[in-house]
Design a protein around this motif. Structure first.
Motif, mmCIF file in Angstrom:
data_model
loop_
_atom_site.group_PDB
_atom_site.id
_atom_site.type_symbol
_atom_site.label_atom_id
_atom_site.label_comp_id
_atom_site.label_asym_id
_atom_site.label_seq_id
_atom_site.Cartn_x
_atom_site.Cartn_y
_atom_site.Cartn_z
ATOM 1 N N MET A 1 13.428 -42.879 -13.047
ATOM 2 C CA MET A 1 14.794 -43.165 -12.608
ATOM 3 C C MET A 1 15.785 -42.284 -13.366
ATOM 4 S SD MET A 1 16.929 -46.790 -12.765
ATOM 5 C CE MET A 1 15.798 -47.656 -11.674
ATOM 6 N N ASP A 2 16.736 -41.680 -12.645
ATOM 7 C CA ASP A 2 17.784 -40.902 -13.294
ATOM 8 C C ASP A 2 18.683 -41.847 -14.099
ATOM 9 O OD1 ASP A 2 16.860 -38.637 -11.939
ATOM 10 O OD2 ASP A 2 18.223 -38.969 -10.249
ATOM 11 N N THR A 3 19.248 -41.343 -15.190
ATOM 12 C CA THR A 3 20.157 -42.165 -15.987
ATOM 13 C C THR A 3 21.492 -41.456 -16.181
ATOM 14 O OG1 THR A 3 19.378 -41.287 -18.116
ATOM 15 C CG2 THR A 3 18.265 -43.240 -17.252
ATOM 16 N N LEU A 4 22.542 -42.246 -16.211
ATOM 17 C CA LEU A 4 23.891 -41.730 -16.446
ATOM 18 C C LEU A 4 24.522 -42.525 -17.581
ATOM 19 C CD1 LEU A 4 26.565 -40.206 -15.669
ATOM 20 C CD2 LEU A 4 27.031 -42.131 -14.139
ATOM 21 N N ASN A 5 24.838 -41.847 -18.663
ATOM 22 C CA ASN A 5 25.583 -42.467 -19.758
ATOM 23 C C ASN A 5 27.028 -41.998 -19.667
ATOM 24 O OD1 ASN A 5 22.769 -42.819 -20.762
ATOM 25 N ND2 ASN A 5 23.829 -43.587 -22.577
ATOM 26 N N GLY A 19 40.214 -39.139 -22.409
ATOM 27 C CA GLY A 19 39.056 -38.269 -22.290
ATOM 28 C C GLY A 19 37.934 -38.998 -21.575
ATOM 29 N N PHE A 20 37.204 -38.289 -20.723
ATOM 30 C CA PHE A 20 36.095 -38.877 -19.974
ATOM 31 C C PHE A 20 34.838 -38.052 -20.231
ATOM 32 C CE2 PHE A 20 39.924 -38.471 -17.121
ATOM 33 C CZ PHE A 20 40.507 -39.675 -17.508
ATOM 34 N N GLY A 21 33.768 -38.708 -20.600
ATOM 35 C CA GLY A 21 32.528 -37.986 -20.861
ATOM 36 C C GLY A 21 31.334 -38.655 -20.219
ATOM 37 N N TRP A 22 30.364 -37.849 -19.814
ATOM 38 C CA TRP A 22 29.145 -38.403 -19.231
ATOM 39 C C TRP A 22 27.991 -37.418 -19.405
ATOM 40 C CZ3 TRP A 22 33.304 -36.594 -16.444
ATOM 41 C CH2 TRP A 22 33.096 -35.474 -15.642
ATOM 42 N N ILE A 23 26.799 -37.955 -19.375
ATOM 43 C CA ILE A 23 25.597 -37.121 -19.431
ATOM 44 C C ILE A 23 24.563 -37.709 -18.480
ATOM 45 C CG2 ILE A 23 24.797 -38.374 -21.490
ATOM 46 C CD1 ILE A 23 23.211 -35.808 -22.216
ATOM 47 N N LYS A 68 20.161 -38.617 -5.761
ATOM 48 C CA LYS A 68 19.918 -39.539 -4.652
ATOM 49 C C LYS A 68 19.687 -40.975 -5.125
ATOM 50 C CE LYS A 68 19.922 -36.119 -1.672
ATOM 51 N NZ LYS A 68 21.012 -35.958 -0.673
ATOM 52 N N GLY A 69 19.446 -41.129 -6.428
ATOM 53 C CA GLY A 69 19.145 -42.455 -6.942
ATOM 54 C C GLY A 69 17.661 -42.759 -6.841
ATOM 55 N N PRO A 70 17.249 -43.916 -7.320
ATOM 56 C CA PRO A 70 18.081 -44.915 -7.995
ATOM 57 C C PRO A 70 18.631 -44.379 -9.321
ATOM 58 C CG PRO A 70 15.767 -45.464 -8.235
ATOM 59 C CD PRO A 70 15.829 -44.332 -7.266
ATOM 60 N N LEU A 71 19.770 -44.934 -9.724
ATOM 61 C CA LEU A 71 20.464 -44.454 -10.916
ATOM 62 C C LEU A 71 20.666 -45.596 -11.909
ATOM 63 C CD1 LEU A 71 22.031 -42.125 -12.331
ATOM 64 C CD2 LEU A 71 24.086 -42.944 -11.135
ATOM 65 N N HIS A 72 20.269 -45.351 -13.138
ATOM 66 C CA HIS A 72 20.467 -46.321 -14.212
ATOM 67 C C HIS A 72 21.710 -45.917 -14.993
ATOM 68 C CE1 HIS A 72 18.633 -48.619 -17.903
ATOM 69 N NE2 HIS A 72 19.735 -49.172 -17.426
ATOM 70 N N VAL A 73 22.787 -46.693 -14.850
ATOM 71 C CA VAL A 73 24.052 -46.396 -15.524
ATOM 72 C C VAL A 73 24.132 -47.171 -16.829
ATOM 73 C CG1 VAL A 73 26.561 -46.596 -15.402
ATOM 74 C CG2 VAL A 73 25.272 -45.883 -13.386
ATOM 75 N N ARG A 74 24.408 -46.455 -17.906
ATOM 76 C CA ARG A 74 24.466 -47.062 -19.240
ATOM 77 C C ARG A 74 25.808 -46.736 -19.889
ATOM 78 N NH1 ARG A 74 19.394 -46.864 -22.230
ATOM 79 N NH2 ARG A 74 20.427 -45.427 -23.666
ATOM 80 N N GLY A 75 26.441 -47.755 -20.471
ATOM 81 C CA GLY A 75 27.710 -47.544 -21.155
ATOM 82 C C GLY A 75 27.907 -48.565 -22.251
ATOM 83 N N ASP A 76 28.786 -48.249 -23.221
ATOM 84 C CA ASP A 76 29.004 -49.182 -24.326
ATOM 85 C C ASP A 76 30.253 -50.043 -24.138
ATOM 86 O OD1 ASP A 76 31.162 -47.507 -25.005
ATOM 87 O OD2 ASP A 76 29.964 -46.358 -26.419
#
Length: 264
Positions: A1-5, A19-23, A68-76
Motif C-alpha cells: 500500500m502506498d503511504t502519504l505522510n 508551510g505544507f509538507g508531505w512525502i 491509484k490507491g489504496p493509500l495509507h495517510v499518516r499524520g501527527d
C-alpha cells in the motif's frame, strides 16, 4: 500500500506564514516523492488550517503522479486524522471547507484511503518539509533540545476534559484545539486565548472545580500556584474547558505576566 505522510505549520500561530509538507512512499519501491508549499501571512492562517491544507495538497499531488490507491495517510494531527476518519465533528467553517474539498477529491477519484495518527517522531520528514524555507535549514540542535525540554509533545499531553464535548464556544474550541495540537505554543497564542465574557465555568468556585477536575488535576494546580486559590481555580477552569493540563498551567502563567505588565 502506498503511504502519504503530511504535516503543516503556521509561524507564528495564528496569522503567520503557513508551510505544507508531505512525502509519498510508493509500494512499487520507487524513490519517495517529497513536496512542500507555502502561503504568505494572513489573519486566517492557523496550524490546523495548515495541517488540513497539507493533507489536501499531498493527496492531490499523489493523484497527479498517477497514484491509484489504496493509500495509507499518516499524520501527527489528531484533529485532522480524527475528523477525516469521522470520529470527531468539525466545528470550524474554514476547516470544514477544506475537509469537504479533500473528501470530494477522494470521492471523485474513487480513492480508498486509510487514516492513521502517528507520533511526531514518526512524521519527521513531513514535519521538516512543513517548515517555511527560511526556517527549514536554520533549526539548530540547541533549539531542538530546548524545545524538547520545555514542552510536552502533543501526543503525551494529559487531559481532564475533551474540548470537543466541553460546553465552550466554537471559537474557543478552535483555539483550544490549536494549542493542544501545537508542539510549542507561543506567548501570543496564550495571550489571545480568551473566553470572551463568561461561560459555564467562569462562576464556579474552587471547591466545585476541584471536584469536577479530580484530585490529580487539583494537585497539579495547587503545586504550581500554592499561595493563590484564584490562580488554581483559573487553571482548573481551563483544564475543564479542554486545554491540556500542562497548557492550562502555562495559560495562567501568561495571564499573570500580562497582568504584571499592565500594572507597570
Amino acid at each position: 500500500m502506498d503511504t502519504l505522510n503530511f504535516d503543516g505549520s503556521c509561524d507564528p500561530n495564528p496569522g503567520g506564514i503557513m508551510g505544507f509538507g508531505w512525502i509519498i512512499n510508493w509500494s512499487t519501491g520507487k524513490k519517495p516523492t517529497e513536496g512542500s508549499k507555502e502561503k504568505k501571512p494572513s489573519p486566517s492562517n492557523t496550524n490546523n488550517v495548515a495541517e488540513y491544507t497539507a493533507l489536501k495538497e499531498g493527496i492531490s499531488n499523489y493523484l497527479k503522479l498517477g497514484g491509484k490507491g489504496p493509500l495509507h495517510v499518516r499524520g501527527d494531527s489528531k484533529l485532522v486524522i480524527s475528523q477525516m476518519s469521522g470520529k470527531w465533528k468539525v466545528n470550524n467553517e474554514n476547516l470544514a471547507k477544506i475537509k469537504e474539498e479533500t473528501a470530494s477529491i477522494i470521492k471523485k477519484h474513487n480513492l480508498k484511503v486509510k487514516f492513521t495518527w502517528v507520533p511526531r517522531e514518526q512524521n519527521s520528514i513531513a514535519d521538516r518539509l512543513a517548515l517555511p524555507k527560511s526556517r527549514r535549514n536554520k533549526v539548530s540542535k540547541t533549539e531542538s533540545k530546548t524545545s524538547k525540554e520545555s514542552s510536552v509533545k502533543p501526543e503525551n499531553r494529559k487531559f481532564v476534559a475533551d474540548v470537543n464535548s466541553s460546553s465552550v464556544s466554537s471559537k474557543l474550541r478552535l483555539q483550544i484545539n490549536e494549542l493542544n495540537t501545537s508542539p510549542s505554543p507561543g506567548f501570543k497564542s496564550f495571550a489571545q486565548l480568551k473566553v470572551g465574557g463568561f461561560d459555564s465555568f467562569s462562576r464556579k468556585k474552587l471547591e466545585t472545580l476541584q471536584k469536577e477536575a479530580g484530585s490529580k488535576a487539583s494537585s497539579i494546580a495547587k503545586k504550581e500556584f500554592p499561595k493563590n486559590s484564584s490562580q488554581q481555580a483559573s487553571a482548573l477552569r481551563w483544564m475543564l474547558r479542554g486545554l491540556s493540563t500542562d497548557l492550562a498551567i502555562k495559560k495562567v502563567k501568561v495571564d499573570i505576566e500580562l497582568s504584571k505588565k499592565r500594572k507597570k
